[in-house]
Write a protein that holds these residues in place. Structure first.
Motif, PDB file in Angstrom:
ATOM      1  N   GLN A  26       5.466 -15.130  -5.381  1.00  0.00           N
ATOM      2  CA  GLN A  26       4.012 -15.032  -5.524  1.00  0.00           C
ATOM      3  C   GLN A  26       3.357 -14.711  -4.186  1.00  0.00           C
ATOM      4  OE1 GLN A  26       2.728 -18.702  -7.266  1.00  0.00           O
ATOM      5  NE2 GLN A  26       3.823 -18.334  -9.183  1.00  0.00           N
ATOM      6  N   TRP A  27       3.817 -15.385  -3.127  1.00  0.00           N
ATOM      7  CA  TRP A  27       3.264 -15.129  -1.807  1.00  0.00           C
ATOM      8  C   TRP A  27       3.498 -13.676  -1.395  1.00  0.00           C
ATOM      9  CZ3 TRP A  27       4.977 -13.363   2.832  1.00  0.00           C
ATOM     10  CH2 TRP A  27       4.131 -13.534   3.916  1.00  0.00           C
ATOM     11  N   MET A  28       4.700 -13.181  -1.639  1.00  0.00           N
ATOM     12  CA  MET A  28       5.025 -11.800  -1.261  1.00  0.00           C
ATOM     13  C   MET A  28       4.188 -10.796  -2.048  1.00  0.00           C
ATOM     14  SD  MET A  28       9.094 -11.744  -0.582  1.00  0.00           S
ATOM     15  CE  MET A  28       9.786 -13.317  -1.015  1.00  0.00           C
ATOM     16  N   GLN A  29       4.047 -11.027  -3.334  1.00  0.00           N
ATOM     17  CA  GLN A  29       3.243 -10.102  -4.139  1.00  0.00           C
ATOM     18  C   GLN A  29       1.789 -10.092  -3.681  1.00  0.00           C
ATOM     19  OE1 GLN A  29       3.796 -10.707  -8.316  1.00  0.00           O
ATOM     20  NE2 GLN A  29       6.008 -10.582  -8.162  1.00  0.00           N
ATOM     21  N   LYS A  30       1.284 -11.264  -3.317  1.00  0.00           N
ATOM     22  CA  LYS A  30      -0.101 -11.374  -2.860  1.00  0.00           C
ATOM     23  C   LYS A  30      -0.311 -10.681  -1.519  1.00  0.00           C
ATOM     24  CE  LYS A  30      -2.070 -15.024  -0.818  1.00  0.00           C
ATOM     25  NZ  LYS A  30      -2.423 -16.413  -0.580  1.00  0.00           N
ATOM     26  N   ASN A  31       0.715 -10.655  -0.663  1.00  0.00           N
ATOM     27  CA  ASN A  31       0.544 -10.173   0.709  1.00  0.00           C
ATOM     28  C   ASN A  31       1.275  -8.889   1.052  1.00  0.00           C
ATOM     29  OD1 ASN A  31      -1.123 -12.358   1.875  1.00  0.00           O
ATOM     30  ND2 ASN A  31       0.585 -13.596   1.173  1.00  0.00           N
ATOM     31  N   CYS A  32       2.009  -8.318   0.143  1.00  0.00           N
ATOM     32  CA  CYS A  32       2.837  -7.149   0.488  1.00  0.00           C
ATOM     33  C   CYS A  32       2.023  -5.962   0.976  1.00  0.00           C
ATOM     34  CB  CYS A  32       3.730  -6.749  -0.678  1.00  0.00           C
ATOM     35  SG  CYS A  32       2.838  -6.084  -2.079  1.00  0.00           S
ATOM     36  N   HIS A  33       0.774  -5.863   0.559  1.00  0.00           N
ATOM     37  CA  HIS A  33      -0.042  -4.719   0.973  1.00  0.00           C
ATOM     38  C   HIS A  33      -0.324  -4.704   2.481  1.00  0.00           C
ATOM     39  CE1 HIS A  33      -3.045  -7.901   0.420  1.00  0.00           C
ATOM     40  NE2 HIS A  33      -3.807  -7.216   1.261  1.00  0.00           N
ATOM     41  N   HIS A  34      -0.113  -5.823   3.160  1.00  0.00           N
ATOM     42  CA  HIS A  34      -0.336  -5.880   4.604  1.00  0.00           C
ATOM     43  C   HIS A  34       0.794  -5.206   5.394  1.00  0.00           C
ATOM     44  CE1 HIS A  34      -3.777  -8.519   4.344  1.00  0.00           C
ATOM     45  NE2 HIS A  34      -3.093  -9.366   3.591  1.00  0.00           N
ATOM     46  N   PHE A  35       1.924  -5.029   4.760  1.00  0.00           N
ATOM     47  CA  PHE A  35       3.085  -4.483   5.452  1.00  0.00           C
ATOM     48  C   PHE A  35       3.227  -2.995   5.158  1.00  0.00           C
ATOM     49  CE2 PHE A  35       3.748  -8.964   4.756  1.00  0.00           C
ATOM     50  CZ  PHE A  35       4.117  -9.399   6.015  1.00  0.00           C
ATOM     51  N   ASP A  36       3.544  -2.246   6.186  1.00  0.00           N
ATOM     52  CA  ASP A  36       3.728  -0.806   6.027  1.00  0.00           C
ATOM     53  C   ASP A  36       4.830  -0.341   6.980  1.00  0.00           C
ATOM     54  OD1 ASP A  36       2.502  -0.699   8.577  1.00  0.00           O
ATOM     55  OD2 ASP A  36       0.534  -0.449   7.683  1.00  0.00           O
ATOM     56  N   GLN A  37       4.938   0.942   7.160  1.00  0.00           N
ATOM     57  CA  GLN A  37       5.998   1.510   8.003  1.00  0.00           C
ATOM     58  C   GLN A  37       5.614   1.588   9.479  1.00  0.00           C
ATOM     59  OE1 GLN A  37       9.061   2.223   6.841  1.00  0.00           O
ATOM     60  NE2 GLN A  37       8.341   1.402   4.898  1.00  0.00           N
ATOM     61  N   GLU A  38       4.430   1.123   9.818  1.00  0.00           N
ATOM     62  CA  GLU A  38       3.985   1.144  11.214  1.00  0.00           C
ATOM     63  C   GLU A  38       4.883   0.256  12.062  1.00  0.00           C
ATOM     64  OE1 GLU A  38       1.050   2.642  12.507  1.00  0.00           O
ATOM     65  OE2 GLU A  38       0.739   3.639  10.590  1.00  0.00           O
ATOM     66  N   VAL A  39       5.149   0.699  13.275  1.00  0.00           N
ATOM     67  CA  VAL A  39       5.949  -0.075  14.213  1.00  0.00           C
ATOM     68  C   VAL A  39       5.074  -1.144  14.872  1.00  0.00           C
ATOM     69  CG1 VAL A  39       7.333   0.044  16.318  1.00  0.00           C
ATOM     70  CG2 VAL A  39       7.464   1.883  14.627  1.00  0.00           C
ATOM     71  N   GLU A  40       3.813  -0.851  14.987  1.00  0.00           N
ATOM     72  CA  GLU A  40       2.872  -1.740  15.663  1.00  0.00           C
ATOM     73  C   GLU A  40       2.688  -3.058  14.905  1.00  0.00           C
ATOM     74  OE1 GLU A  40      -1.852  -1.555  16.617  1.00  0.00           O
ATOM     75  OE2 GLU A  40      -0.709   0.288  16.792  1.00  0.00           O
ATOM     76  N   MET A  41       2.652  -4.133  15.662  1.00  0.00           N
ATOM     77  CA  MET A  41       2.391  -5.446  15.068  1.00  0.00           C
ATOM     78  C   MET A  41       0.898  -5.568  14.777  1.00  0.00           C
ATOM     79  SD  MET A  41       5.241  -7.032  14.810  1.00  0.00           S
ATOM     80  CE  MET A  41       4.807  -8.728  14.630  1.00  0.00           C
TER      81      MET A  41
END
Length: 72
Positions: A26-41
């Protein structure tokens, strides 16, 4: 490994799989949109890490409490 150790390993494994299927999923589904292919933190990663850690720590506390009841 003794049978009590085997049982504890099985319980821990089951606990982790159940955690992954429920709360962490549930946590991952709620927050996955924050992660992308960018190298930058991103700054949001700090908040997400804190939230993720809280979920895991709370579940580990629940597991520890449940384990203590069984060991009594």
């Amino acid at each position: 490994m003794s049978s009590s150790s085997d049982m504890l390993v099985r319980r821990c494994t089951s606990f982790v799989f159940n955690l992954m299927k429920t709360d962490l999923d549930q946590w991952m589904q709620k927050n996955c949109h924050h992660f992308d292919q960018e190298v930058e933190m991103k700054l949001i990663y700090t908040q997400l890490y804190t939230e993720f850690s809280e979920v895991v720590e709370e579940k580990m506390k629940e597991f520890d409490v449940a384990r203590q009841y069984i060991m009594i």
